[in-house]
Design a protein around this motif. Sequence first.
Motif, short mmCIF file in Angstrom:
data_model
loop_
_atom_site.label_atom_id
_atom_site.label_comp_id
_atom_site.label_asym_id
_atom_site.label_seq_id
_atom_site.Cartn_x
_atom_site.Cartn_y
_atom_site.Cartn_z
N VAL A 66 3.97 3.74 3.11
CA VAL A 66 4.92 4.40 4.15
C VAL A 66 4.54 4.71 5.27
N ILE A 101 9.62 0.02 6.40
CA ILE A 101 9.65 1.16 6.15
C ILE A 101 10.40 1.47 5.08
N ALA A 105 9.55 2.98 1.38
CA ALA A 105 10.31 4.14 0.81
C ALA A 105 10.92 3.84 -0.61
#
Length: 120
Positions: A66, A101, A105
């Motif tokens: 991340v 991202i 995540a």
Amino acid sequence: MSGAVLRNKVNPNNSTHHLSLAEASEIMGVTGDDRMLHALAAEHGYMLRRVEGAASGSVISAVLAVSRRQGDLAQAVAISLEDGRITPNESSEIRRLCASIQADAADLAQRAELASAGGQ
């Protein structure tokens, strides 16, 4: 259902036949084409990501993934803004990195959940 009925249901100019959600789901399952799902999500301001199998690897490696993507995003934004404007191609790259991202995540959340259940 017959081909003629299906054509009527997916024809945007036909107001008498409508494709149900169950029918759309069945079509996507048979064809493996999820564009209807993505189009519906986008129409309502959402973006979808396929959830792959169970997360594997450590929580630490997921946190680092991340962070790496966030750095990539910051760099892409900085480069895009060097000339004071963001081009369509630069916008596409920023959108892609944001989606990456989100995917990383989600993977991190899955790994943390597995770890909390004693999986790692």
